[in-house]
Design a protein around this motif. Structure first.
Motif, PDB file in Angstrom:
ATOM      1  N   GLU A 149      37.349  32.000  34.240  1.00 20.33           N
ATOM      2  CA  GLU A 149      36.564  32.248  35.462  1.00 20.33           C
ATOM      3  C   GLU A 149      37.442  32.095  36.699  1.00 20.33           C
ATOM      4  N   HIS A 150      38.330  31.108  36.669  1.00 21.64           N
ATOM      5  CA  HIS A 150      39.243  30.904  37.793  1.00 21.64           C
ATOM      6  C   HIS A 150      40.147  32.122  37.988  1.00 21.64           C
ATOM      7  N   ALA A 151      40.527  32.760  36.880  1.00 24.19           N
ATOM      8  CA  ALA A 151      41.380  33.946  36.940  1.00 24.19           C
ATOM      9  C   ALA A 151      40.579  35.223  37.179  1.00 24.19           C
ATOM     10  N   ARG A 152      39.275  35.112  37.338  1.00 26.67           N
ATOM     11  CA  ARG A 152      38.352  36.221  37.574  1.00 26.67           C
ATOM     12  C   ARG A 152      38.287  37.188  36.388  1.00 26.67           C
ATOM     13  N   LEU A 153      38.684  36.684  35.212  1.00 28.58           N
ATOM     14  CA  LEU A 153      38.550  37.483  34.004  1.00 28.58           C
ATOM     15  C   LEU A 153      37.159  37.321  33.398  1.00 28.58           C
ATOM     16  N   GLY A 194      34.823  39.679  34.148  1.00 27.36           N
ATOM     17  CA  GLY A 194      34.984  39.580  35.588  1.00 27.36           C
ATOM     18  C   GLY A 194      35.706  40.768  36.205  1.00 27.36           C
ATOM     19  N   PRO A 195      35.801  40.784  37.521  1.00 24.98           N
ATOM     20  CA  PRO A 195      36.395  41.927  38.234  1.00 24.98           C
ATOM     21  C   PRO A 195      37.881  42.128  37.953  1.00 24.98           C
ATOM     22  N   GLU A 196      38.568  41.084  37.532  1.00 22.18           N
ATOM     23  CA  GLU A 196      39.993  41.243  37.236  1.00 22.18           C
ATOM     24  C   GLU A 196      40.206  42.162  36.040  1.00 22.18           C
ATOM     25  N   VAL A 197      39.238  42.193  35.125  1.00 20.05           N
ATOM     26  CA  VAL A 197      39.330  43.096  33.981  1.00 20.05           C
ATOM     27  C   VAL A 197      39.313  44.543  34.460  1.00 20.05           C
ATOM     28  N   ARG A 199      40.242  45.629  37.408  1.00 19.43           N
ATOM     29  CA  ARG A 199      41.503  45.915  38.111  1.00 19.43           C
ATOM     30  C   ARG A 199      42.622  46.216  37.108  1.00 19.43           C
ATOM     31  N   LEU A 200      42.716  45.402  36.064  1.00 15.94           N
ATOM     32  CA  LEU A 200      43.745  45.620  35.056  1.00 15.94           C
ATOM     33  C   LEU A 200      43.537  46.946  34.329  1.00 15.94           C
ATOM     34  N   ASN A 201      42.272  47.297  34.093  1.00 19.59           N
ATOM     35  CA  ASN A 201      41.978  48.576  33.447  1.00 19.59           C
ATOM     36  C   ASN A 201      42.442  49.742  34.309  1.00 19.59           C
TER      37      ASN A 201
END
Length: 242
Positions: free
Chosen positions: A64-68, A80-83, A85-87
């Motif tokens: 959660e801290h990493a926004r994953l 999370g939103p970081e997924v 972005r990575l996609n």
């Protein structure tokens, strides 16, 4: 002392040899989300990963801290939103050729026959990528060539996993591989297996071809393994034993 699990969790069974346990477990938590999942409860995540809830909570806090991972107001967890972005980064940099060609080269190295990747193209199939056999006697199909979809191992596989009816196509769907001798040309034999994407969608057919006298049933497991490797590289799940 920390409690030791009576048996390995699913997360630990899939850990990388020589890797970091916490990282392996965290990544396995992410992989617990399947197509169609919006959110999962802590209980559901524990069931899918085999991890203790106390361990899961620590991993989820880091994710959660990493926004994953995103924890919703109802206490359930979603990606999370970081997924996303990575996609986007992955999609922008993705090259199918860089994924397919190494698999084809490995298959040719293992069998000394020609390997190709076919995709559906209207009423035909397109040879998108190909690596030739090092042997002087071989078939001479080329990348970019259109081939029939109703003949040859690659065409049969594409038709089978696009829903074609008939005993032959049902058998291919059950076994995950087509081995055809003289089906497209009397002088050519082929073995082919499907390649799937992350949503289970048929992406193409990985095909090994050789002159008919050199056909060997032992090519089947080689092609199945190569199709599995390519499916995994594309983010899919290969449903057949390799």
């Amino acid at each position: 002392m920390p409690r030791k699990a009576a048996q390995l969790s699913e997360a630990d069974k899939h850990a990388a040899e020589g890797g970091a346990v916490a990282v392996d477990r965290a990544l396995f938590v992410l992989s617990a989300f399947h197509l169609g999942d919006t959110t999962l409860s802590l209980v559901e995540l524990a069931q899918r990963t085999g991890l203790y809830k106390s361990t899961l909570l620590r991993l989820l806090a880091s994710l959660e801290h990493a926004r994953l991972i995103l924890r919703h107001t109802d206490g359930r967890y979603g990606l999370g939103p970081e997924v996303a972005r990575l996609n986007s980064v992955y999609s922008a940099s993705f090259s199918l050729e860089l994924v397919v060609m190494p698999v084809l080269r490995q298959l040719v190295q293992a069998t000394r026959e020609s390997a190709a990747y076919h995709v559906e193209q209207g009423e035909h199939r397109l040879c998108l990528y190909r690596v030739d056999s090092p042997q002087p006697v071989r078939d001479h199909a080329k990348a970019g060539e259109l081939l029939p979809s109703n003949r040859g191992a690659g065409g049969r596989v594409l038709r089978a996993f696009s829903g074609a009816r008939g005993e032959l196509y049902q058998k291919i769907r059950e076994e995950g591989v087509a081995a055809m001798v003289g089906d497209r040309l009397p002088e050519i034999a082929g073995v082919s297996s499907p390649v799937f994407g992350p949503d289970g969608e048929l992406k193409g057919a990985l095909t090994l071809t050789c002159p008919t006298p050199r056909f060997d049933e032992a090519f089947r497991p080689h092609v199945l393994r190569a199709a599995r490797d390519l499916t995994l590289a594309l983010g899919g799940t290969f449903p057949f034993p390799a």
